[in-house]
Design a protein around this motif. Structure first.
Motif, PDB file in Angstrom:
ATOM      1  N   LEU A 119       0.813  -1.219   0.000  1.00  0.00           N
ATOM      2  CA  LEU A 119       0.000   0.000   0.000  1.00  0.00           C
ATOM      3  C   LEU A 119       0.843   1.263   0.000  1.00  0.00           C
ATOM      4  O   LEU A 119       0.466   2.274   0.587  1.00  0.00           O
ATOM      5  N   GLY A 120       2.000   1.225  -0.611  1.00  0.00           N
ATOM      6  CA  GLY A 120       2.876   2.385  -0.678  1.00  0.00           C
ATOM      7  C   GLY A 120       3.718   2.616   0.561  1.00  0.00           C
ATOM      8  O   GLY A 120       4.422   3.610   0.651  1.00  0.00           O
ATOM      9  N   PHE A 121       3.634   1.740   1.543  1.00  0.00           N
ATOM     10  CA  PHE A 121       4.417   1.866   2.767  1.00  0.00           C
ATOM     11  C   PHE A 121       5.497   0.798   2.813  1.00  0.00           C
ATOM     12  O   PHE A 121       5.356  -0.275   2.256  1.00  0.00           O
ATOM     13  N   ASP A 122       6.543   1.132   3.510  1.00  0.00           N
ATOM     14  CA  ASP A 122       7.685   0.228   3.686  1.00  0.00           C
ATOM     15  C   ASP A 122       7.911   0.089   5.183  1.00  0.00           C
ATOM     16  O   ASP A 122       8.267   1.060   5.849  1.00  0.00           O
ATOM     17  N   GLU A 123       7.671  -1.116   5.736  1.00  0.00           N
ATOM     18  CA  GLU A 123       7.775  -1.320   7.182  1.00  0.00           C
ATOM     19  C   GLU A 123       8.749  -2.445   7.494  1.00  0.00           C
ATOM     20  O   GLU A 123       8.731  -3.482   6.851  1.00  0.00           O
ATOM     21  N   ASP A 124       9.607  -2.196   8.470  1.00  0.00           N
ATOM     22  CA  ASP A 124      10.550  -3.205   8.951  1.00  0.00           C
ATOM     23  C   ASP A 124      10.109  -3.680  10.326  1.00  0.00           C
ATOM     24  O   ASP A 124       9.797  -2.862  11.199  1.00  0.00           O
ATOM     25  N   PHE A 125      10.100  -4.971  10.519  1.00  0.00           N
ATOM     26  CA  PHE A 125       9.803  -5.580  11.806  1.00  0.00           C
ATOM     27  C   PHE A 125      11.073  -6.295  12.262  1.00  0.00           C
ATOM     28  O   PHE A 125      11.606  -7.131  11.522  1.00  0.00           O
ATOM     29  N   THR A 126      11.566  -5.979  13.450  1.00  0.00           N
ATOM     30  CA  THR A 126      12.808  -6.576  13.940  1.00  0.00           C
ATOM     31  C   THR A 126      12.634  -7.019  15.392  1.00  0.00           C
ATOM     32  O   THR A 126      11.764  -6.518  16.105  1.00  0.00           O
ATOM     33  N   GLY A 127      13.486  -7.947  15.783  1.00  0.00           N
ATOM     34  CA  GLY A 127      13.455  -8.404  17.161  1.00  0.00           C
ATOM     35  C   GLY A 127      14.292  -9.652  17.362  1.00  0.00           C
ATOM     36  O   GLY A 127      14.998 -10.099  16.451  1.00  0.00           O
ATOM     37  N   PHE A 128      14.190 -10.192  18.557  1.00  0.00           N
ATOM     38  CA  PHE A 128      14.927 -11.397  18.920  1.00  0.00           C
ATOM     39  C   PHE A 128      13.951 -12.529  19.152  1.00  0.00           C
ATOM     40  O   PHE A 128      12.802 -12.310  19.521  1.00  0.00           O
ATOM     41  N   GLY A 129      14.440 -13.739  18.941  1.00  0.00           N
ATOM     42  CA  GLY A 129      13.594 -14.899  19.140  1.00  0.00           C
ATOM     43  C   GLY A 129      14.424 -16.132  19.389  1.00  0.00           C
ATOM     44  O   GLY A 129      15.613 -16.057  19.719  1.00  0.00           O
ATOM     45  N   TRP A 130      13.797 -17.270  19.226  1.00  0.00           N
ATOM     46  CA  TRP A 130      14.414 -18.575  19.437  1.00  0.00           C
ATOM     47  C   TRP A 130      14.512 -19.318  18.119  1.00  0.00           C
ATOM     48  O   TRP A 130      13.677 -19.143  17.241  1.00  0.00           O
ATOM     49  N   THR A 131      15.499 -20.159  18.021  1.00  0.00           N
ATOM     50  CA  THR A 131      15.632 -21.011  16.847  1.00  0.00           C
ATOM     51  C   THR A 131      15.951 -22.427  17.301  1.00  0.00           C
ATOM     52  O   THR A 131      16.605 -22.626  18.325  1.00  0.00           O
ATOM     53  N   TYR A 132      15.445 -23.385  16.554  1.00  0.00           N
ATOM     54  CA  TYR A 132      15.765 -24.786  16.803  1.00  0.00           C
ATOM     55  C   TYR A 132      15.749 -25.519  15.470  1.00  0.00           C
ATOM     56  O   TYR A 132      15.102 -25.076  14.516  1.00  0.00           O
ATOM     57  N   GLY A 133      16.498 -26.613  15.402  1.00  0.00           N
ATOM     58  CA  GLY A 133      16.567 -27.335  14.150  1.00  0.00           C
ATOM     59  C   GLY A 133      17.171 -28.715  14.291  1.00  0.00           C
ATOM     60  O   GLY A 133      17.783 -29.046  15.313  1.00  0.00           O
ATOM     61  N   TYR A 163       3.949   2.270  10.299  1.00  0.00           N
ATOM     62  CA  TYR A 163       3.224   2.834   9.155  1.00  0.00           C
ATOM     63  C   TYR A 163       1.936   2.081   8.851  1.00  0.00           C
ATOM     64  O   TYR A 163       0.966   2.653   8.391  1.00  0.00           O
ATOM     65  N   LEU A 164       1.932   0.784   9.062  1.00  0.00           N
ATOM     66  CA  LEU A 164       0.786  -0.045   8.697  1.00  0.00           C
ATOM     67  C   LEU A 164      -0.188  -0.254   9.859  1.00  0.00           C
ATOM     68  O   LEU A 164      -1.059  -1.100   9.798  1.00  0.00           O
ATOM     69  N   ASN A 165      -0.071   0.553  10.922  1.00  0.00           N
ATOM     70  CA  ASN A 165      -0.887   0.433  12.132  1.00  0.00           C
ATOM     71  C   ASN A 165      -0.773  -0.957  12.759  1.00  0.00           C
ATOM     72  O   ASN A 165      -1.736  -1.484  13.307  1.00  0.00           O
ATOM     73  N   VAL A 166       0.382  -1.545  12.654  1.00  0.00           N
ATOM     74  CA  VAL A 166       0.675  -2.830  13.283  1.00  0.00           C
ATOM     75  C   VAL A 166       1.919  -2.605  14.140  1.00  0.00           C
ATOM     76  O   VAL A 166       2.975  -2.257  13.631  1.00  0.00           O
TER      77      VAL A 166
END
Length: 184
Positions: A119-133, A163-166
């Motif tokens: 929708l014409g917006f550019d949003e970055d979501f960042t953070g830390f989490g867990w990984t397993y494999g 920007y995306l209200n999230v």
């Protein structure tokens, strides 16, 4: 997915035909991987191809530390562009099956990023989490290894600009990968 399955089947078939000598599995290793990536976010799931690099150090036959960095191209449709990436650091526990094959499991922490263009917006979501494999490793030669792995990276990512209200998204990134690495 069919192409990745064909590549994996071809490589594993070649491994069964070839013979490997008993390889020393301790020390440093570094390699690259071709990934089939699925990103679950926004109550939706998008899939595509990604590339990764990994490396680590095996202290003995059964314990090592590994770092993994991967990124994807566009996973979205024509109206939404989604890309993802993560950097993980994990202890890795290996079980030697025979001179050629071993299986491993790993669990650790990850820094994650998801980029959404819509929708014409550019949003970055960042953070830390867990990984397993989990994965299977095949020593093709004394120094060359091929592996098939499945990794899941999960976390609650915060929006950089909203920007995306999230404000945040709960994200799962799943990877089925075929990798090749050099054991020093």
């Amino acid at each position: 997915m069919k192409k990745l399955s064909l590549v994996a089947a071809s490589l594993l078939s070649a491994l069964v035909v070839g013979q490997a000598s008993a390889a020393d599995t301790t020390g440093f290793y570094v390699g690259g991987a071709l990934n089939r990536v699925t990103v679950d976010a926004f109550d939706d799931s998008e899939s595509g191809t990604g590339l990764g690099v990994y490396g680590g150090y095996n202290f003995n036959e059964w314990f090592g530390l590994e770092a993994n960095l991967f990124a994807t191209g566009d996973l979205g449709d024509k109206d939404v562009d989604i890309s993802a990436g993560a950097f993980s650091f994990t202890p890795k526990f290996t079980m030697q099956i025979n001179d050629m094959f071993s299986a491993y499991a790993k669990v650790g922490v990850a820094s994650m990023a998801v980029k959404v263009e819509a929708l014409g917006f550019d949003e970055d979501f960042t953070g830390f989490g867990w990984t397993y494999g989990v994965g299977v490793n095949a020593a093709v030669t004394e120094h060359l290894n091929v592996r098939l792995s499945y990794d899941v990276t999960t976390g609650d990512l915060d929006a950089d600009h909203n920007y995306l209200n999230v404000k945040n998204i709960d994200t799962d990134i799943k990877q089925l990968a075929i990798g090749v690495h050099y054991q020093f």
